[in-house]
Design a protein around this motif. Structure first.
Motif, mmCIF file in Angstrom:
data_model
loop_
_atom_site.group_PDB
_atom_site.id
_atom_site.type_symbol
_atom_site.label_atom_id
_atom_site.label_comp_id
_atom_site.label_asym_id
_atom_site.label_seq_id
_atom_site.Cartn_x
_atom_site.Cartn_y
_atom_site.Cartn_z
ATOM 1 N N LEU A 202 0.938 -1.139 -0.185
ATOM 2 C CA LEU A 202 0.004 0.022 -0.107
ATOM 3 C C LEU A 202 0.930 1.313 -0.144
ATOM 4 O O LEU A 202 0.605 2.377 -0.705
ATOM 5 N N ASP A 203 1.974 1.270 0.688
ATOM 6 C CA ASP A 203 2.927 2.633 0.720
ATOM 7 C C ASP A 203 3.401 2.684 -0.515
ATOM 8 O O ASP A 203 3.705 3.798 -1.064
ATOM 9 N N ILE A 204 3.835 1.605 -1.399
ATOM 10 C CA ILE A 204 4.476 1.714 -2.759
ATOM 11 C C ILE A 204 3.361 2.286 -3.761
ATOM 12 O O ILE A 204 3.592 3.163 -4.494
ATOM 13 N N ILE A 205 1.873 1.741 -3.453
ATOM 14 C CA ILE A 205 1.064 2.403 -4.313
ATOM 15 C C ILE A 205 0.675 3.929 -4.018
ATOM 16 O O ILE A 205 0.589 4.697 -5.004
ATOM 17 N N ASP A 206 0.694 4.285 -2.823
ATOM 18 C CA ASP A 206 0.587 5.781 -2.388
ATOM 19 C C ASP A 206 1.868 6.506 -3.094
ATOM 20 O O ASP A 206 1.757 7.626 -3.345
ATOM 21 N N TRP A 207 3.069 6.036 -3.060
ATOM 22 C CA TRP A 207 4.108 6.594 -3.672
ATOM 23 C C TRP A 207 3.946 6.992 -5.210
ATOM 24 O O TRP A 207 4.392 7.973 -5.727
ATOM 25 N N LEU A 208 3.384 5.878 -5.704
ATOM 26 C CA LEU A 208 3.409 5.638 -7.097
ATOM 27 C C LEU A 208 2.486 6.847 -7.603
ATOM 28 O O LEU A 208 2.599 7.405 -8.709
ATOM 29 N N MET A 209 1.478 7.207 -6.863
ATOM 30 C CA MET A 209 0.503 7.995 -7.133
ATOM 31 C C MET A 209 0.665 9.326 -6.716
ATOM 32 O O MET A 209 -0.066 10.165 -6.500
ATOM 33 N N ASP A 210 2.062 9.540 -6.309
ATOM 34 C CA ASP A 210 2.426 10.681 -5.571
ATOM 35 C C ASP A 210 1.640 11.275 -4.302
ATOM 36 O O ASP A 210 1.647 12.494 -3.927
ATOM 37 N N ARG A 211 1.138 10.481 -3.442
ATOM 38 C CA ARG A 211 0.794 10.704 -2.429
ATOM 39 C C ARG A 211 1.597 10.609 -1.159
ATOM 40 O O ARG A 211 1.453 11.202 -0.070
ATOM 41 N N ARG A 212 2.783 10.171 -1.677
ATOM 42 C CA ARG A 212 3.927 10.418 -0.450
ATOM 43 C C ARG A 212 5.339 10.275 -1.334
ATOM 44 O O ARG A 212 5.316 9.918 -2.687
#
Lengths: 231, 88
Positions: A202-212
């Motif tokens: 989930l962290d990687i997904i957030d990162w890929l979507m520029d949420r982190r």
């Protein structure tokens, strides 16, 4: 260090909104359409999502595939162990699909991809392990590799002993060259408390979507980000 | 129990045990091969089916025996096996 480019990605989780991002699938039940039904029947939801995403990013069925999951199919494995303890015979099909490389194995059969595959578990250091493995293949001359990071909730009986995790999977194609639309990935050393939460899909997904902006692995003391200005 | 009723019971057992998602009892022909051709089951299914026969009917098959191959040929032969060797 070998330059690393994110060439494309896909992700699946019912625990996020798509926010218009077509590369993220948020359906509760992924179709598993990439796998014939006689193979698909043995895959869990996560496995179906992974196979569909792999089929999209590995359309030529000729990529090296690296898969990491901290717990794998913990539920299936644990239920088998309890069954054995109760003297029940082991289900051959369940046993076959409980191994750590089961999903990518099914993908290999379904797609005809006979390249190398690896299945990694790294006690919370899965993302760093995937990046290290990917760099190895790229440095060795592969133009690109596909990495898969997936996990699901820890079985309830063991939930107290592991960080909470959600069903999610992410598949990335990493390459040495910046194809159109690719993003350069930079990796740096970082000082982190070992207690820092380990990276999950989930962290990687957030990162890929520029949420982190940054993802960091406390075990390997490495961090990854997309530099704002491309060289 | 008539053979037909037993065959139907076996069809449902096959579908449930082997998690055949898109298959209904009507799709299984009593004379068609169960393995490779016909229904398209594989070697893991054979082991799984052997386990189910043991659990439900108390039948133990010798895995290496050529006779097992004949018993598993189609639904008709499977029903004949259950009828002649069932313990429960």
């Amino acid at each position: 260090m070998t330059d690393l480019y994110l060439q494309d990605w896909r992700a699946w989780t019912p625990h996020r909104e798509t926010a218009g991002e077509c590369r993220l699938d948020t359906r509760e039940k992924p179709a598993g359409a990439a796998v014939p039904s006689m193979l698909r029947r043995r895959l869990n939801l996560l496995g179906r999502a992974v196979c569909d995403m792999l089929a999209t990013l590995d359309s030529g069925a000729d990529s090296i595939v690296l898969h990491a999951s901290r717990h794998g199919d913990g539920e299936r494995t644990l239920e088998m162990l309890y069954g054995l303890n109760d003297g029940e015979p082991l289900s051959p099909a369940r046993f076959g699909l409980s191994v750590h490389n089961a999903t990518v194995g099914v993908y290999s059969i379904a797609s005809g991809n006979r390249r190398s595959q690896q299945a990694v578990a790294a006690s919370g250091g899965e993302w760093a392990a995937l990046m290290a493995e990917a760099r190895g293949y790229l440095a060795d001359g592969q133009p690109s590799v596909i990495i898969v990071f997936s996990d699901q909730p820890v079985p309830r009986r063991f939930a107290a002993y592991a960080p909470e995790s959600s069903s999610a999977a992410v598949v990335l194609r990493l390459g040495r060259d910046p194809n159109p639309g690719a993003r350069r990935l930079s990796e740096t050393s970082v000082e982190l408390e070992l207690e820092t939460a380990t990276l999950q899909p989930l962290d990687i997904i957030d990162w890929l979507m520029d949420r982190r902006r940054v993802v960091a692995c406390p075990l390997s003391r490495r961090s990854w980000q997309f530099p704002a200005v491309r060289p | 129990m008539t053979t037909t009723a037993l065959e139907h019971e076996l069809k449902e057992m096959i579908i449930e045990t082997l998690e055949l998602e898109d298959v209904t009892p009507d799709d299984i022909d009593r004379d068609e091969p169960l393995f490779v051709e016909g229904l398209g089951l594989d070697s893991i299914d054979a082991l799984e089916l052997g386990l189910a026969l043991q659990k439900r009917y108390g039948i133990t098959l010798e895995s290496e025996a050529e006779s097992s191959r004949q018993h598993f040929a189609n639904l008709k032969s499977l029903a004949a096996l259950v009828e002649s060797r069932r313990q429960k």
